[in-house]
Design a protein around this motif. Sequence first.
Motif, PDB file in Angstrom:
ATOM      1  N   GLY A 517       0.748  -1.246  -0.041  1.00  2.06           N
ATOM      2  CA  GLY A 517      -0.026  -0.067   0.059  1.00  2.06           C
ATOM      3  C   GLY A 517       0.730   1.313   0.120  1.00  2.06           C
ATOM      4  O   GLY A 517       0.286   2.168   0.134  1.00  2.06           O
ATOM      5  N   GLN A 518       2.113   1.220  -0.223  1.00  4.35           N
ATOM      6  CA  GLN A 518       2.702   2.448  -0.234  1.00  4.35           C
ATOM      7  C   GLN A 518       2.511   3.192  -1.435  1.00  4.35           C
ATOM      8  O   GLN A 518       2.792   4.452  -1.316  1.00  4.35           O
ATOM      9  CB  GLN A 518       4.346   1.888  -0.615  1.00  4.35           C
ATOM     10  CG  GLN A 518       4.748   1.182   0.846  1.00  4.35           C
ATOM     11  CD  GLN A 518       6.277   0.586   0.558  1.00  4.35           C
ATOM     12  OE1 GLN A 518       6.407  -0.394   0.080  1.00  4.35           O
ATOM     13  NE2 GLN A 518       7.328   1.484   0.978  1.00  4.35           N
ATOM     14  N   GLU A 519       2.000   2.742  -2.476  1.00  5.72           N
ATOM     15  CA  GLU A 519       1.744   3.487  -3.681  1.00  5.72           C
ATOM     16  C   GLU A 519       0.524   2.928  -4.346  1.00  5.72           C
ATOM     17  O   GLU A 519       0.170   1.834  -4.387  1.00  5.72           O
ATOM     18  CB  GLU A 519       2.997   3.432  -4.901  1.00  5.72           C
ATOM     19  CG  GLU A 519       4.128   4.115  -4.536  1.00  5.72           C
ATOM     20  CD  GLU A 519       5.306   4.010  -5.641  1.00  5.72           C
ATOM     21  OE1 GLU A 519       4.926   3.586  -7.024  1.00  5.72           O
ATOM     22  OE2 GLU A 519       6.085   4.574  -5.680  1.00  5.72           O
ATOM     23  N   ASP A 520      -0.420   3.963  -4.876  1.00  4.34           N
ATOM     24  CA  ASP A 520      -1.609   3.473  -5.594  1.00  4.34           C
ATOM     25  C   ASP A 520      -1.453   3.612  -7.028  1.00  4.34           C
ATOM     26  O   ASP A 520      -1.253   4.459  -7.708  1.00  4.34           O
ATOM     27  CB  ASP A 520      -2.768   4.583  -5.086  1.00  4.34           C
ATOM     28  CG  ASP A 520      -3.907   4.079  -5.528  1.00  4.34           C
ATOM     29  OD1 ASP A 520      -4.287   2.981  -6.033  1.00  4.34           O
ATOM     30  OD2 ASP A 520      -4.912   4.974  -5.613  1.00  4.34           O
ATOM     31  N   LEU A 521      -1.459   2.180  -7.435  1.00  7.55           N
ATOM     32  CA  LEU A 521      -1.109   2.159  -8.849  1.00  7.55           C
ATOM     33  C   LEU A 521      -2.472   1.625  -9.809  1.00  7.55           C
ATOM     34  O   LEU A 521      -2.299   0.829 -10.823  1.00  7.55           O
ATOM     35  CB  LEU A 521       0.140   1.185  -9.255  1.00  7.55           C
ATOM     36  CG  LEU A 521       1.374   1.647  -8.581  1.00  7.55           C
ATOM     37  CD1 LEU A 521       2.413   0.457  -9.001  1.00  7.55           C
ATOM     38  CD2 LEU A 521       1.830   2.675  -9.089  1.00  7.55           C
ATOM     39  N   SER A 522      -3.476   1.851  -9.079  1.00  8.83           N
ATOM     40  CA  SER A 522      -4.847   1.391  -9.776  1.00  8.83           C
ATOM     41  C   SER A 522      -5.135   2.235 -10.971  1.00  8.83           C
ATOM     42  O   SER A 522      -6.025   1.744 -11.882  1.00  8.83           O
ATOM     43  CB  SER A 522      -5.963   1.585  -8.788  1.00  8.83           C
ATOM     44  OG  SER A 522      -6.024   2.978  -8.323  1.00  8.83           O
ATOM     45  N   TYR A 523      -4.345   3.268 -11.446  1.00 10.41           N
ATOM     46  CA  TYR A 523      -4.738   4.095 -12.571  1.00 10.41           C
ATOM     47  C   TYR A 523      -4.103   3.473 -13.795  1.00 10.41           C
ATOM     48  O   TYR A 523      -4.573   3.779 -14.889  1.00 10.41           O
ATOM     49  CB  TYR A 523      -4.004   5.526 -12.528  1.00 10.41           C
ATOM     50  CG  TYR A 523      -2.915   5.361 -12.158  1.00 10.41           C
ATOM     51  CD1 TYR A 523      -2.013   5.560 -13.209  1.00 10.41           C
ATOM     52  CD2 TYR A 523      -2.019   5.426 -10.883  1.00 10.41           C
ATOM     53  CE1 TYR A 523      -0.475   5.707 -13.070  1.00 10.41           C
ATOM     54  CE2 TYR A 523      -0.946   5.685 -10.708  1.00 10.41           C
ATOM     55  CZ  TYR A 523       0.045   5.486 -12.081  1.00 10.41           C
ATOM     56  OH  TYR A 523       1.404   5.806 -11.803  1.00 10.41           O
TER      57      TYR A 523
END
Length: 715
Positions: A517-523
């Motif tokens: 959860g350190q980065e949000d790469l859902s895009y």
Amino acid sequence: MELPEWIKLLLFYFFPILSSAFSAEDIRDPSKERVSVNGKAACNGDTASVRSPKPGTAMQDQSREIKEKLKEPDPKEEEPISTVLQEDERLSAEVLSTSEEGEGPKMNEEVVLHDMDGDQNKRDQSSSLVDHQNVQQEVVALLKCLNMDGSTQKTNCSEQNKSQTEIFDDSLGETPQVPNTERKNPSEPASAVTECWDDFTFSAGDLAVDREKNSNSQSRLKSGQQLVQQTGWHFPVGPGLTQEVFCPQWSFPAASYYTSMESNFPFEVMWRVWVDLDAASKGGQTPTIKKASVDFTVMSYNILSQDLLEENQQLYAHCPPEVLQWNYRCSLLLSEIEKWAPDILCLQEVQENHYHEHLYPVLSQMGYTCVYQRRTGTKTDGCAACYRSAVFTEAGVSKLEFFRPETGLLDRHNVGIVLLLRPLVTRGAEVKEGGPPLCVANTHLLFNPRRGDIKLAQLAIMLAEINAMIKSCKVRREHCNVVFCGDFNSIPYTPLYQLLTTGELYYQGIPKWMVSGQEDLSYKPSYHRLFAPLWPSSLGISDTCQYTEINTSKTNRQKSGTRQYSHEFMLQLRFCPAACVRPQKLILIPGVTDITPDTTQDVQHYEKRFKDYLMHQVDLESVYEHVLPGSGSPELTTLHSEGGATVDYIFYSPKRTSTKNQMACKKISEKGLKLLGYLSLLSEDLLWSMNGLPNHIFPSDHLSLVARFQMELDN
């Protein structure tokens, strides 16, 4: 040595008077011109005039005349002393008789009348001698009234106090008048009336300055009275500045203006507050039988390797240059460790040369026994686990390296340390091992936010080693408590955090970046996901985060040197998918290569042996709740120019309270660690108000975690 100001002022006003009094030639020879200073009468022949020369020129002229007269003695001055004394007595009797008739002399008037008659000249000479004696008496009285220490104190001279009172009364709005010092009662002797400041007058400018000073002093007194009425101040402290600390007002003695500013109560603003859970829990509990226990403190700290700091300087562009120097940070680091004095110390990002040159010598002097493990590869930092030799003794140690190139997955150079400690108990004059063992683990997992699969594999290695320590204690019928510290590079309530706290994780299809959860790469339109199996069986760790039989027999295989794989391992691979696929160029041999495997046998396939969820049997709970009480802001353990988050944790095996049914079934024992308190963390806005991390208070880009536990001893 420079003279004080009051002595200069005294000489300035009284030097001309003394000079004129000691000028004997002017007294005996009226034909010579007699000059006085500061508005005194100056006589020449039959005429009388008043002159006011400048103070500096008057003093120079007067001193020049005195020197000339001392060089040229006058024979007329050589008169018998007895004659002079007789004349003084006669003149004193005449003065007293005149005062009895109601014509007393005035002390503030110094007018010399000149007559050409001889008898009148003698009377003038005698009156000058009397004036000379009066001047000497006045000077002596003035010196007695003044304080020789230079401090302003109340004088005992009533006339001076009266004149000062009249002057200050006039300064408040009346016209200044010269005070009348004439004796009202003629029967009083002349010596009883003493003029302490008879030759000093106030000008209009001086009175205006005095009036302004008087008003300022009155305003200061009024403001001082208002400050006395105020009892103190309240300062916001604590997490989110939601608490208040009362600081009492400084008290000053009322009689002095030059006192030392010392507070009656020492006041210190604490950025981080110690949360005492033991005191809060004792309030609503019923008294129980107290058992023997030992309290100990644990600190986990990522101290920021200097090499990593210099490689990523863009993360610390907001910091002053001096706070990034290792010598400055090392002194703050050691001071913080000495302040909290933990019994167990777990450090991450410990640079190897700094450990051997700076940290280990000081920690050993503090009474710590340290275990260090450097990272594999080219990195120069590692992990260190230390404990006080006066509190614990070492029962076992395991240094773990996560670089396993044979697996194809674990290709990163991270490490971990697992210690098995036993508390020392003093029984009489002897110190012996007593109480249940304590397993202490310290690690620093991979940072890469996109490789959650590697993080889960590294965590499984740590849990497998901890579980092995627990099993070794169970063989001896001992309960082993666990403290798991480190930088996990994962934020709270993520899949990795859930695996640690709940004991299981369903990972099938989860994106790899979502594990930490350190980065949000859902895009992104596509990203890698997790599928079973997470790691190959050659790692020797099952999906329950325990060592398999393959791993336990690894030592025997290495000693024999004849086989790389055991027979049990080869049998497990008989029905794996790769073994069930017939090679295309395989030569058909009847009875050998044409045999079809029988899948009806009770043998599990490779996929089913590694489930789509992970489990572990270590009961763990986080010390911190990850949300600041009151404000609801998230806690932060690390902060740099790209942001902050909570990635450092202290997990421990808690003391569970069992229900009635569980107590009847005896499923849960009351053994475990009791959390007594912890050092609170800070929010992001508060850390940025301190110019981020590191700063002049905290030497690393991480905050230290400190917790205190209680462990019950065996009977």
